[in-house]
Design an enzyme around this catalytic site. Structure first.
Site, PDB file in Angstrom:
ATOM      1  N   ASN A   1      -3.892 -10.815   3.621  1.00  0.00           N
ATOM      2  CA  ASN A   1      -3.397 -12.031   4.312  1.00  0.00           C
ATOM      3  C   ASN A   1      -1.998 -11.735   4.803  1.00  0.00           C
ATOM      4  O   ASN A   1      -1.357 -10.793   4.322  1.00  0.00           O
ATOM      5  CB  ASN A   1      -3.342 -13.197   3.305  1.00  0.00           C
ATOM      6  CG  ASN A   1      -2.461 -12.861   2.102  1.00  0.00           C
ATOM      7  OD1 ASN A   1      -2.851 -12.068   1.234  1.00  0.00           O
ATOM      8  ND2 ASN A   1      -1.274 -13.437   2.056  1.00  0.00           N
TER       9      ASN A   1
ATOM     10  N   TYR B   1       2.099 -11.581 -14.706  1.00  0.00           N
ATOM     11  CA  TYR B   1       2.007 -13.051 -14.666  1.00  0.00           C
ATOM     12  C   TYR B   1       1.047 -13.605 -15.715  1.00  0.00           C
ATOM     13  O   TYR B   1       1.031 -14.804 -15.969  1.00  0.00           O
ATOM     14  CB  TYR B   1       1.631 -13.561 -13.269  1.00  0.00           C
ATOM     15  CG  TYR B   1       0.318 -13.053 -12.709  1.00  0.00           C
ATOM     16  CD1 TYR B   1      -0.904 -13.497 -13.203  1.00  0.00           C
ATOM     17  CD2 TYR B   1       0.305 -12.125 -11.668  1.00  0.00           C
ATOM     18  CE1 TYR B   1      -2.100 -13.030 -12.686  1.00  0.00           C
ATOM     19  CE2 TYR B   1      -0.886 -11.651 -11.139  1.00  0.00           C
ATOM     20  CZ  TYR B   1      -2.081 -12.103 -11.666  1.00  0.00           C
ATOM     21  OH  TYR B   1      -3.261 -11.631 -11.159  1.00  0.00           O
ATOM     22  N   GLU B   2       0.243 -12.732 -16.308  1.00  0.00           N
ATOM     23  CA  GLU B   2      -0.642 -13.204 -17.376  1.00  0.00           C
ATOM     24  C   GLU B   2       0.124 -13.350 -18.696  1.00  0.00           C
ATOM     25  O   GLU B   2      -0.422 -13.846 -19.680  1.00  0.00           O
ATOM     26  CB  GLU B   2      -1.820 -12.247 -17.549  1.00  0.00           C
ATOM     27  CG  GLU B   2      -2.753 -12.267 -16.349  1.00  0.00           C
ATOM     28  CD  GLU B   2      -3.787 -11.154 -16.384  1.00  0.00           C
ATOM     29  OE1 GLU B   2      -4.857 -11.374 -16.952  1.00  0.00           O
ATOM     30  OE2 GLU B   2      -3.507 -10.072 -15.848  1.00  0.00           O
TER      31      GLU B   2
ATOM     32  N   SER C   1      -7.129  -6.023  -7.163  1.00  0.00           N
ATOM     33  CA  SER C   1      -7.947  -7.237  -7.070  1.00  0.00           C
ATOM     34  C   SER C   1      -8.978  -7.139  -5.958  1.00  0.00           C
ATOM     35  O   SER C   1      -8.628  -6.863  -4.812  1.00  0.00           O
ATOM     36  CB  SER C   1      -7.085  -8.453  -6.732  1.00  0.00           C
ATOM     37  OG  SER C   1      -5.980  -8.507  -7.546  1.00  0.00           O
TER      38      SER C   1
ATOM     39  N   HIS D   1      -1.772  -8.074 -15.491  1.00  0.00           N
ATOM     40  CA  HIS D   1      -0.603  -8.356 -14.655  1.00  0.00           C
ATOM     41  C   HIS D   1       0.497  -8.999 -15.489  1.00  0.00           C
ATOM     42  O   HIS D   1       0.221  -9.658 -16.493  1.00  0.00           O
ATOM     43  CB  HIS D   1      -0.988  -9.316 -13.523  1.00  0.00           C
ATOM     44  CG  HIS D   1      -1.946  -8.733 -12.537  1.00  0.00           C
ATOM     45  ND1 HIS D   1      -3.297  -8.683 -12.764  1.00  0.00           N
ATOM     46  CD2 HIS D   1      -1.732  -8.156 -11.324  1.00  0.00           C
ATOM     47  CE1 HIS D   1      -3.882  -8.099 -11.727  1.00  0.00           C
ATOM     48  NE2 HIS D   1      -2.971  -7.772 -10.834  1.00  0.00           N
TER      49      HIS D   1
ATOM     50  N   ALA E   1      -4.004  -5.581  -3.611  1.00  0.00           N
ATOM     51  CA  ALA E   1      -4.088  -6.518  -2.491  1.00  0.00           C
ATOM     52  C   ALA E   1      -2.659  -7.012  -2.257  1.00  0.00           C
ATOM     53  O   ALA E   1      -1.915  -7.225  -3.216  1.00  0.00           O
ATOM     54  CB  ALA E   1      -4.985  -7.682  -2.871  1.00  0.00           C
TER      55      ALA E   1
ATOM     56  N   HIS F   1     -11.428  -9.566 -11.688  1.00  0.00           N
ATOM     57  CA  HIS F   1     -10.965  -8.316 -12.291  1.00  0.00           C
ATOM     58  C   HIS F   1     -11.898  -7.991 -13.449  1.00  0.00           C
ATOM     59  O   HIS F   1     -11.866  -8.676 -14.469  1.00  0.00           O
ATOM     60  CB  HIS F   1      -9.560  -8.445 -12.898  1.00  0.00           C
ATOM     61  CG  HIS F   1      -8.504  -8.797 -11.916  1.00  0.00           C
ATOM     62  ND1 HIS F   1      -7.292  -8.159 -11.882  1.00  0.00           N
ATOM     63  CD2 HIS F   1      -8.459  -9.709 -10.941  1.00  0.00           C
ATOM     64  CE1 HIS F   1      -6.560  -8.680 -10.911  1.00  0.00           C
ATOM     65  NE2 HIS F   1      -7.247  -9.631 -10.322  1.00  0.00           N
TER      66      HIS F   1
ATOM     67  N   HIS G   1      -6.436 -17.994  -2.864  1.00  0.00           N
ATOM     68  CA  HIS G   1      -6.952 -16.820  -3.565  1.00  0.00           C
ATOM     69  C   HIS G   1      -8.363 -16.490  -3.076  1.00  0.00           C
ATOM     70  O   HIS G   1      -8.728 -15.316  -2.963  1.00  0.00           O
ATOM     71  CB  HIS G   1      -6.928 -17.073  -5.076  1.00  0.00           C
ATOM     72  CG  HIS G   1      -7.354 -15.885  -5.897  1.00  0.00           C
ATOM     73  ND1 HIS G   1      -6.743 -14.648  -5.779  1.00  0.00           N
ATOM     74  CD2 HIS G   1      -8.316 -15.728  -6.833  1.00  0.00           C
ATOM     75  CE1 HIS G   1      -7.327 -13.794  -6.610  1.00  0.00           C
ATOM     76  NE2 HIS G   1      -8.280 -14.419  -7.255  1.00  0.00           N
TER      77      HIS G   1
ATOM     78  N   MET H   1       1.867  -8.461  -6.522  1.00  0.00           N
ATOM     79  CA  MET H   1       2.237  -8.790  -7.914  1.00  0.00           C
ATOM     80  C   MET H   1       1.860  -7.680  -8.890  1.00  0.00           C
ATOM     81  O   MET H   1       1.641  -7.957 -10.067  1.00  0.00           O
ATOM     82  CB  MET H   1       1.535 -10.083  -8.334  1.00  0.00           C
ATOM     83  CG  MET H   1       1.815 -11.275  -7.437  1.00  0.00           C
ATOM     84  SD  MET H   1       0.805 -12.681  -7.941  1.00  0.00           S
ATOM     85  CE  MET H   1       0.960 -13.740  -6.491  1.00  0.00           C
ATOM     86  N   SER H   2       1.770  -6.451  -8.409  1.00  0.00           N
ATOM     87  CA  SER H   2       1.347  -5.374  -9.329  1.00  0.00           C
ATOM     88  C   SER H   2       1.990  -4.057  -8.923  1.00  0.00           C
ATOM     89  O   SER H   2       3.025  -4.038  -8.270  1.00  0.00           O
ATOM     90  CB  SER H   2      -0.184  -5.251  -9.282  1.00  0.00           C
ATOM     91  OG  SER H   2      -0.602  -4.787  -8.015  1.00  0.00           O
TER      92      SER H   2
HETATM   93  N1  HPA Z   1       1.588 -12.382  -2.126  1.00  0.00           N
HETATM   94  C1  HPA Z   1       1.508 -11.807  -3.338  1.00  0.00           C
HETATM   95  N2  HPA Z   1       0.445 -11.166  -3.766  1.00  0.00           N
HETATM   96  C2  HPA Z   1      -0.610 -11.084  -2.940  1.00  0.00           C
HETATM   97  C3  HPA Z   1      -0.598 -11.674  -1.670  1.00  0.00           C
HETATM   98  C4  HPA Z   1       0.560 -12.355  -1.249  1.00  0.00           C
HETATM   99  O1  HPA Z   1       0.661 -12.898  -0.125  1.00  0.00           O
HETATM  100  N3  HPA Z   1      -1.807 -11.404  -1.107  1.00  0.00           N
HETATM  101  C5  HPA Z   1      -2.515 -10.691  -2.014  1.00  0.00           C
HETATM  102  N4  HPA Z   1      -1.802 -10.490  -3.136  1.00  0.00           N
END
Ligand code: HPA
Length: 273
Positions: free
Chosen positions: A233, A83-84, A28, A81, A111, A59, A245, A209-210
């Site tokens: 983050n 989650y999609e 991402s 992903h 990320a 994306h 996001h 998440m990937s």
């Molecule tokens: N959690 C999950 N996925 C992420 C995060 C997070 O804090 N930051 C970027 N992708």
């Protein structure tokens, strides 16, 4: 599935003479690396037979074949992903396709939220291992023997040789590359602080998440894998404040220069191995 892979690979081979040695999946917000590719052949995901297009904002769905520092490479800009709502099999189709095209080494990027207090947002962290908390595995179901064994070994899921290449590339650009264990959650919610604490207690340094599905599929195929997380983050509850996001996307843009320099250097080296 196996026949579909052959069909997609044949389509791609009809569009380019490049036989990629290295594969790269861009996470991402990290898509700008594509500016570093020479002699590009660009294919939108929806042009490629059997290929699942991806939807999330930020994306872009493109496969780019070309060269980076003389190394023939195939780059996936954008991934689907879990989650999609896509089945795990769709998540790993691109990884399997890269292997069908000839890729021997795969670089996974993402990320991630930092759990380890030694990290600060903007850090690039080399993945040394992972914890699969997605509640699923892309190899569930009948094993496709043409792709790999029923019970793949994951002792060195992130290949030592590629890790040392990444470290030496980092050294050459004077970048202090941190290392860590990546925990994968299904999403799409960011984690609760309690979940982040749990992942930390389990040994995770960062969360996202990937990546884990692709890493599993690549290990099944017997190709070498390495990974880089961009800490966009600190994970929920590590610091005060909430996650957004948009902030995460901004941080990914800031890290682009070091990210691209590191990858370019590492890919050049991987082509020579
Ligand atoms: N959690 C999950 N996925 C992420 C995060 C997070 O804090 N930051 C970027 N992708």
């Amino acid at each position: 599935m196996y026949a579909k892979l052959g069909e997609s690979a044949e389509f791609i081979r009809s569009k380019t003479k490049i036989i990629p040695k290295v594969g790269l999946i861009l996470g991402s917000g990290l898509g700008a690396f594509v500016d570093r590719i020479q002699n590009q052949t660009v294919l939108a995901y929806d042009e490629i037979p059997n290929f699942q297009d991806c939807s999330v904002e930020g994306h872009q769905g493109r496969l780019i074949l070309g060269e980076v520092k003389g190394t023939p490479i195939a780059i996936l800009q954008g991934r689907v992903h879990g989650y999609e709502g896509f089945p795990m099999e769709d998540l790993v189709f691109p990884t399997r396709l890269l292997a069908s095209l000839g890729v021997e080494s795969l670089i996974l990027t993402n990320a991630a939220g930092g759990i380890n207090l030694d990290y600060i947002p903007g850090d690039l962290v080399m993945i040394t291992d992972h914890i699969n908390l997605m509640g699923n595995n892309p190899l569930v179901g009948p094993n496709i023997a043409e792709l790999g064994p029923r019970f793949p070994d994951m002792t060195e899921a992130y290949n030592l040789e590629l890790r040392s290449t990444l470290q030496s590339a980092a050294k050459e650009i004077s970048y202090e590359l941190k290392t860590g264990i990546y925990a994968a959650m299904l999403g799409p919610t960011y984690e609760t602080p309690a979940e982040v604490r749990m992942a930390g207690i389990m040994g995770a340094d960062m969360v996202g998440m990937s990546t884990v599905p692709e890493s599993i599929a690549a290990n099944h195929l017997g190709i070498k894998v390495c990974g880089i997380s961009c800490i966009t983050n600190m994970a929920a509850g590590i610091e005060k404040g909430k996650l957004s996001h948009d902030d995460i996307k901004v941080q990914a843009v800031k890290v682009m220069e070091s990210f691209s320099n590191l990858l370019e250097m590492a890919i050049g080296k991987m082509g020579k191995n």
